[in-house]
Scaffold this active site. Structure first.
Site, PDB file in Angstrom:
ATOM      1  N   TYR A   1       0.833  -1.202   0.000  1.00  0.00           N
ATOM      2  CA  TYR A   1       0.000   0.000   0.000  1.00  0.00           C
ATOM      3  C   TYR A   1       0.869   1.254   0.000  1.00  0.00           C
ATOM      4  CZ  TYR A   1      -3.548   3.392   1.410  1.00  0.00           C
ATOM      5  OH  TYR A   1      -4.385   4.485   1.462  1.00  0.00           O
TER       6      TYR A   1
ATOM      7  N   HIS B   1       1.335   4.149  -3.005  1.00  0.00           N
ATOM      8  CA  HIS B   1       1.067   5.554  -2.727  1.00  0.00           C
ATOM      9  C   HIS B   1       2.318   6.429  -2.735  1.00  0.00           C
ATOM     10  CE1 HIS B   1      -2.971   4.325  -1.570  1.00  0.00           C
ATOM     11  NE2 HIS B   1      -3.289   5.591  -1.696  1.00  0.00           N
TER      12      HIS B   1
ATOM     13  N   TRP C   1      -7.914   2.892 -10.512  1.00  0.00           N
ATOM     14  CA  TRP C   1      -7.253   3.051  -9.206  1.00  0.00           C
ATOM     15  C   TRP C   1      -7.992   2.252  -8.140  1.00  0.00           C
ATOM     16  CZ3 TRP C   1      -2.892   4.426  -7.057  1.00  0.00           C
ATOM     17  CH2 TRP C   1      -2.842   4.770  -5.709  1.00  0.00           C
TER      18      TRP C   1
END
Length: 103
Positions: free
Chosen positions: A18, A22, A75
């Site tokens: 994650y 990001h 996304w």
């Protein structure tokens, strides 16, 4: 402008992935979010728990607009692999309820 707090949860073992995803979002996603009225978005993580603060013109309108945006749909498919997702992007939620603030 609205300030909305959100909570999401990572699937077990997805913390590093994650954060990697990001590290930088695409220019297309950035543009889509800004065009939908997002001014600022912060995310904090504690273990698998994610806490977001979003500054947006109209949160429900933003959610509805992003629900049909192809860049955001792609996304969200990536996020669905990382998050315990129960979100239909209906735009009907208002995030977390504010309990208190220090004026």
């Amino acid at each position: 402008m609205q300030k909305i707090a959100l909570h999401t949860r990572l699937k077990p073992g997805k913390e590093a992935e994650y954060e990697s995803v990001h590290a930088a979002i695409s220019d297309e996603l950035d543009a889509a979010m800004r065009a939908a009225g997002v001014h600022h978005w912060d995310i904090w993580r504690s273990g698998r728990e994610l806490f977001h603060v979003v500054e947006v013109d109209d949160y429900q309108a933003t959610r509805k607009e992003l629900a049909t945006n192809p860049v955001n749909i792609a996304w969200q498919a990536v996020m669905a692999e990382l998050l315990e997702v129960e979100d239909d992007y209906s735009g009907n939620d208002m995030g977390l309820a504010k309990v208190w603030e220090l004026p």
